[in-house]
Design an enzyme around this catalytic site. Structure first.
Site, short mmCIF file in Angstrom:
data_model
loop_
_atom_site.label_atom_id
_atom_site.label_comp_id
_atom_site.label_asym_id
_atom_site.label_seq_id
_atom_site.Cartn_x
_atom_site.Cartn_y
_atom_site.Cartn_z
N CYS A 1 0.86 -1.18 0.00
CA CYS A 1 0.00 0.00 0.00
C CYS A 1 0.90 1.23 0.00
O CYS A 1 1.81 1.35 0.82
CB CYS A 1 -0.90 -0.01 1.24
SG CYS A 1 -1.90 1.49 1.39
N CYS B 1 0.36 3.22 3.57
CA CYS B 1 0.79 2.72 4.89
C CYS B 1 1.83 1.61 4.83
O CYS B 1 2.26 1.11 5.86
CB CYS B 1 -0.42 2.24 5.68
SG CYS B 1 -1.15 0.69 5.07
N CYS C 1 -5.20 1.02 6.44
CA CYS C 1 -5.44 2.46 6.43
C CYS C 1 -6.74 2.87 5.73
O CYS C 1 -7.12 4.03 5.77
CB CYS C 1 -4.27 3.19 5.77
SG CYS C 1 -4.10 2.89 4.00
N CYS D 1 -8.52 -5.32 -9.76
CA CYS D 1 -8.13 -4.28 -10.71
C CYS D 1 -7.74 -3.05 -9.89
O CYS D 1 -8.59 -2.40 -9.29
CB CYS D 1 -9.32 -3.98 -11.62
SG CYS D 1 -9.04 -2.71 -12.85
#
Length: 158
Positions: A71, A74, A123, A143
């Site tokens: 991510c 985070c 997050c 996706c």
């Protein structure tokens, strides 16, 4: 030939998102000011405002290197390159996360459609959508927006 613009518009909308900023119930909490300071404007738009990047423009849609996708907000580990596949949509696509619980799925009713939105479970950052037209073994297609991800290449084996 005249259907190409329509197909491109549908592809763009397929990962588009409503502008609901509410992201409650996630372990990592920051103010909007903190997110704006940490993220680039494009990352903020996608991860916090549920925007989308244009198809075939993100830096990972055509990435074929071995590694892990995290991510971008985070740094939670999300997807491994071994589950990435060519979906033809212009966004990075995966058939499963690295482990159960790293992403959360909710309902998105923007643009007059009903889709399953994928967010980071740590997050609450918007990653993209999941569809049931992916390859085996899961049949799923996550996706995702490249801008929502950070890629770390696996070190070469010695």
């Amino acid at each position: 030939m005249k259907f190409i613009p329509v197909l491109l518009l549908l592809a763009l909308v397929a990962c588009g998102q409503q502008k609901d900023k509410k992201q409650e119930g996630f372990p990592l909490k920051k103010t909007e000011a903190e997110w704006k300071k940490q993220l680039t404007p494009e990352q903020y738009h996608v991860l916090r405002e549920k925007g989308t990047e244009t198809a075939f423009t993100g830096k990972y849609w055509d990435n074929h290197e071995a590694g892990i996708y995290y991510c971008a907000a985070c740094n939670q580990e999300l997807f491994g390159s071994e589950t990435k596949f060519e979906s033809g949509t212009g966004w990075p696509s995966f058939y499963q996360p690295v482990r159960e619980g790293v992403v959360a799925v909710g309902t998105d009713t923007s643009y007059g459609m009903v889709r399953d939105e994928v967010v980071c479970s740590q997050c609450g950052g918007h990653l993209g959508h999941v569809f049931d037209d992916g390859p085996k073994p899961t049949g799923l297609r996550y996706c995702l927006n490249s801008v929502s991800l950070k890629f770390e290449k696996k070190p070469a084996k010695k």
